[in-house]
Scaffold this motif. Structure first.
Motif, PDB file in Angstrom:
ATOM      1  N   LYS A  36       0.825  -1.205   0.000  1.00 54.25           N
ATOM      2  CA  LYS A  36       0.000   0.000   0.000  1.00 54.25           C
ATOM      3  C   LYS A  36       0.863   1.260   0.000  1.00 54.25           C
ATOM      4  N   GLU A  37       1.977   1.223   0.729  1.00 52.26           N
ATOM      5  CA  GLU A  37       2.867   2.387   0.746  1.00 52.26           C
ATOM      6  C   GLU A  37       3.453   2.640  -0.639  1.00 52.26           C
ATOM      7  N   GLU A  38       3.826   1.563  -1.350  1.00 47.64           N
ATOM      8  CA  GLU A  38       4.346   1.723  -2.712  1.00 47.64           C
ATOM      9  C   GLU A  38       3.273   2.318  -3.628  1.00 47.64           C
ATOM     10  N   GLU A  39       2.021   1.856  -3.484  1.00 50.67           N
ATOM     11  CA  GLU A  39       0.952   2.405  -4.305  1.00 50.67           C
ATOM     12  C   GLU A  39       0.736   3.886  -4.008  1.00 50.67           C
ATOM     13  N   MET A  40       0.835   4.258  -2.738  1.00 55.36           N
ATOM     14  CA  MET A  40       0.678   5.668  -2.383  1.00 55.36           C
ATOM     15  C   MET A  40       1.806   6.521  -2.973  1.00 55.36           C
ATOM     16  N   GLU A  41       3.029   5.993  -3.004  1.00 52.58           N
ATOM     17  CA  GLU A  41       4.142   6.730  -3.618  1.00 52.58           C
ATOM     18  C   GLU A  41       3.898   6.931  -5.116  1.00 52.58           C
ATOM     19  N   LYS A  42       3.374   5.886  -5.778  1.00 57.33           N
ATOM     20  CA  LYS A  42       3.074   6.023  -7.204  1.00 57.33           C
ATOM     21  C   LYS A  42       2.005   7.081  -7.434  1.00 57.33           C
ATOM     22  N   LEU A  43       0.993   7.097  -6.572  1.00 52.98           N
ATOM     23  CA  LEU A  43      -0.057   8.102  -6.708  1.00 52.98           C
ATOM     24  C   LEU A  43       0.494   9.515  -6.515  1.00 52.98           C
ATOM     25  N   LYS A  44       1.422   9.664  -5.563  1.00 48.54           N
ATOM     26  CA  LYS A  44       2.034  10.974  -5.356  1.00 48.54           C
ATOM     27  C   LYS A  44       2.779  11.433  -6.606  1.00 48.54           C
ATOM     28  N   GLU A  45       3.515  10.505  -7.251  1.00 53.97           N
ATOM     29  CA  GLU A  45       4.235  10.864  -8.479  1.00 53.97           C
ATOM     30  C   GLU A  45       3.254  11.284  -9.578  1.00 53.97           C
ATOM     31  N   GLU A  46       2.137  10.550  -9.696  1.00 53.77           N
ATOM     32  CA  GLU A  46       1.156  10.907 -10.714  1.00 53.77           C
ATOM     33  C   GLU A  46       0.544  12.279 -10.436  1.00 53.77           C
ATOM     34  N   LEU A  47       0.315  12.590  -9.163  1.00 49.40           N
ATOM     35  CA  LEU A  47      -0.214  13.909  -8.812  1.00 49.40           C
ATOM     36  C   LEU A  47       0.775  15.019  -9.178  1.00 49.40           C
ATOM     37  N   GLU A  48       2.084  14.768  -8.956  1.00 51.09           N
ATOM     38  CA  GLU A  48       3.092  15.755  -9.338  1.00 51.09           C
ATOM     39  C   GLU A  48       3.102  15.974 -10.848  1.00 51.09           C
ATOM     40  N   ASN A  49       2.947  14.871 -11.624  1.00 51.47           N
ATOM     41  CA  ASN A  49       2.894  15.010 -13.083  1.00 51.47           C
ATOM     42  C   ASN A  49       1.692  15.848 -13.507  1.00 51.47           C
ATOM     43  N   MET A  50       0.559  15.660 -12.826  1.00 52.39           N
ATOM     44  CA  MET A  50      -0.622  16.450 -13.159  1.00 52.39           C
ATOM     45  C   MET A  50      -0.403  17.933 -12.854  1.00 52.39           C
ATOM     46  N   ASN A  51       0.323  18.214 -11.780  1.00 51.46           N
ATOM     47  CA  ASN A  51       0.631  19.614 -11.465  1.00 51.46           C
ATOM     48  C   ASN A  51       1.470  20.254 -12.569  1.00 51.46           C
ATOM     49  N   ASP A  52       2.444  19.486 -13.118  1.00 54.79           N
ATOM     50  CA  ASP A  52       3.248  19.997 -14.236  1.00 54.79           C
ATOM     51  C   ASP A  52       2.362  20.310 -15.440  1.00 54.79           C
ATOM     52  N   LEU A  53       1.426  19.413 -15.736  1.00 55.13           N
ATOM     53  CA  LEU A  53       0.538  19.638 -16.872  1.00 55.13           C
ATOM     54  C   LEU A  53      -0.338  20.867 -16.654  1.00 55.13           C
ATOM     55  N   MET A  54      -0.763  21.094 -15.424  1.00 53.01           N
ATOM     56  CA  MET A  54      -1.552  22.278 -15.136  1.00 53.01           C
ATOM     57  C   MET A  54      -0.729  23.557 -15.360  1.00 53.01           C
ATOM     58  N   GLU A  55       0.558  23.513 -14.995  1.00 52.37           N
ATOM     59  CA  GLU A  55       1.426  24.670 -15.239  1.00 52.37           C
ATOM     60  C   GLU A  55       1.577  24.927 -16.734  1.00 52.37           C
ATOM     61  N   GLN A  56       1.723  23.855 -17.535  1.00 55.16           N
ATOM     62  CA  GLN A  56       1.813  24.024 -18.983  1.00 55.16           C
ATOM     63  C   GLN A  56       0.538  24.655 -19.538  1.00 55.16           C
ATOM     64  N   LYS A  57      -0.609  24.221 -19.014  1.00 54.95           N
ATOM     65  CA  LYS A  57      -1.884  24.795 -19.465  1.00 54.95           C
ATOM     66  C   LYS A  57      -1.944  26.294 -19.167  1.00 54.95           C
ATOM     67  N   ASP A  58      -1.506  26.669 -17.956  1.00 55.18           N
ATOM     68  CA  ASP A  58      -1.515  28.089 -17.589  1.00 55.18           C
ATOM     69  C   ASP A  58      -0.596  28.896 -18.498  1.00 55.18           C
ATOM     70  N   THR A  59       0.579  28.317 -18.843  1.00 51.83           N
ATOM     71  CA  THR A  59       1.518  29.017 -19.736  1.00 51.83           C
ATOM     72  C   THR A  59       0.902  29.240 -21.111  1.00 51.83           C
ATOM     73  N   LEU A  60       0.266  28.204 -21.668  1.00 59.36           N
ATOM     74  CA  LEU A  60      -0.347  28.332 -22.983  1.00 59.36           C
ATOM     75  C   LEU A  60      -1.509  29.336 -22.951  1.00 59.36           C
ATOM     76  N   THR A  61      -2.255  29.329 -21.844  1.00 61.28           N
ATOM     77  CA  THR A  61      -3.351  30.300 -21.727  1.00 61.28           C
ATOM     78  C   THR A  61      -2.813  31.730 -21.725  1.00 61.28           C
ATOM     79  N   GLN A  62      -1.701  31.950 -21.020  1.00 57.13           N
ATOM     80  CA  GLN A  62      -1.101  33.279 -20.994  1.00 57.13           C
ATOM     81  C   GLN A  62      -0.609  33.691 -22.382  1.00 57.13           C
ATOM     82  N   LYS A  63       0.002  32.726 -23.111  1.00 55.34           N
ATOM     83  CA  LYS A  63       0.481  33.044 -24.456  1.00 55.34           C
ATOM     84  C   LYS A  63      -0.684  33.362 -25.392  1.00 55.34           C
ATOM     85  N   LEU A  64      -1.807  32.653 -25.220  1.00 50.49           N
ATOM     86  CA  LEU A  64      -2.970  32.948 -26.045  1.00 50.49           C
ATOM     87  C   LEU A  64      -3.489  34.354 -25.773  1.00 50.49           C
TER      88      LEU A  64
END
Length: 363
Positions: free
Chosen positions: A271-299
């Motif tokens: 379960k601890e390993e699964e929670m670590e994987k979920l944390k990594e996936e959440l960090e990846n989603m945060n990166d994607l949200m930052e990319q979205k904000d950057t593209l919105t600003q450029k638009l």
């Protein structure tokens, strides 16, 4: 003591507000949870019983074993109750929709019937065990596995824009401004399409994030239950070791308890390993949200430049109209001046002819 044991596994889960009847008045309902919590049906394969269990944090607020004489009653469109004689109380559940209540009632009837059949089979086995000429039939109840959270969806976005900054020193020509303005809507449509795609992917990521958060909460509750069960088993092993007269039965129980502890520790690590994987996936989603904000600003920057180009083009067209009007006025003035000059030349010509005739006559 933990509400679940190693032989149990959840076979159906839902969310509801939990209540218990007031033990004093036997009329009023007392809430046992501040908000909606997970209520699950568990099947214990070792004892062949079904239980309804709900945890509020690490506290078990429902621990009810289903028996054939129990009845689940719908008292309203979103509320149902059942009496547990063993716990000497009445449990009530408030659901968010009527569908969830109906589904829970269906599962209650299904597992109640399964409990009745299991009790009858157990009785038949006991009866057959007393008769050496008969063989007890073997029967197993299978339970579905818990669903696996689908993998997070990944997206990629482009990060290119065109710089069309006009030259502020030179006077813009109408044709050049019109060309720049023609490219601006295409750029705007491009970035609008990118933004719509990002919005769609963002909705998917948000849904996956909510599902992952719910799974993390449920796993934390299970981890807490496993830890409490492991502590209880450790205490039990210590008590057995302190007993002076150990028998082979006690030693066998100790061995089984140690194996159970090892299995629980392995489950905790998983379960601890699964929670670590979920944390990594959440960090990846945060990166994607930052990319979205950057593209919105450029638009937004592209749209701003487009508006500036539109204003410049409108100014150039206005200046062109003013120049054309000035040229037309200048042409009219020239025509008027030419007409005056033609008149004066004609008068001078007549005057010259008259003077010439006078000179001829005088001579």
């Amino acid at each position: 003591m933990s509400a679940t044991t190693m032989g149990e596994q959840p076979i159906y889960s839902t969310r509801a507000h939990v209540f218990q009847i007031d033990p004093n008045t036997k009329k009023n309902w007392l809430p046992t949870s501040k908000h909606a919590v997970t209520v699950s049906y568990f099947y214990d394969s070792t004892r062949n019983v079904y239980r309804i269990i709900s945890l509020d944090g690490t506290k078990a607020i429902i621990n009810s074993t289903i028996s054939p004489n129990m009845t689940f009653t719908k008292t309203s469109q979103k509320f149902g109750q059942w009496a547990d004689s063993r716990a000497n109380t009445v449990y009530g559940l408030g659901f968010s929709t009527e569908h969830h209540l109906s589904k829970f009632a269906e599962k209650f009837a299904e597992y109640k019937e399964a409990a009745r059949l299991a009790k009858e089979k157990s009785q038949e086995k006991m009866d057959m065990a007393t008769s050496p000429s008969q063989e007890s039939p073997a029967g197993e109840l299978s339970s579905p596995l818990t669903p696996v959270t689908p993998p997070m969806e990944n997206i990629n976005g482009t990060d290119e824009i065109c710089d069309t900054t006009p030259n502020s020193d030179a006077r813009p020509e109408p044709a050049q401004n019109a060309l720049a303005f023609a490219h601006s809507p295409a750029m705007t449509k491009h970035w609008e399409a990118e933004l719509e795609a990002l919005k769609g992917n963002n909705a998917k990521l948000t849904a996956a994030l909510l599902e992952s958060t719910a799974n993390v909460k449920q796993w934390k509750q299970q981890l807490a239950a496993y830890q409490e069960e492991a502590e209880r088993l450790h205490k039990r092993v210590t008590e057995l070791e302190c007993q002076s007269n150990q028998t082979p039965v006690i030693k066998s129980q100790k061995t089984e308890l140690n194996q159970t502890i090892e299995e629980l520790e392995t489950a905790l690590r998983d379960k601890e390993e699964e929670m670590e994987k979920l944390k990594e996936e959440l960090e990846n989603m945060n990166d994607l949200m930052e990319q979205k904000d950057t593209l919105t600003q450029k638009l937004e920057e592209t749209e701003l430049r487009s508006r500036v180009l539109e204003e410049q083009l409108a100014g150039a067209e206005q200046r062109l109209e003013e120049n054309q009007e000035e040229q037309e006025n200048f042409r009219k003035s020239l025509r008027t001046l030419l007409e005056l000059l033609d008149g004066k030349i004609f008068e001078l010509t007549e005057l010259r002819d008259t003077l010439a005739r006078l000179i001829e006559e005088a001579s």
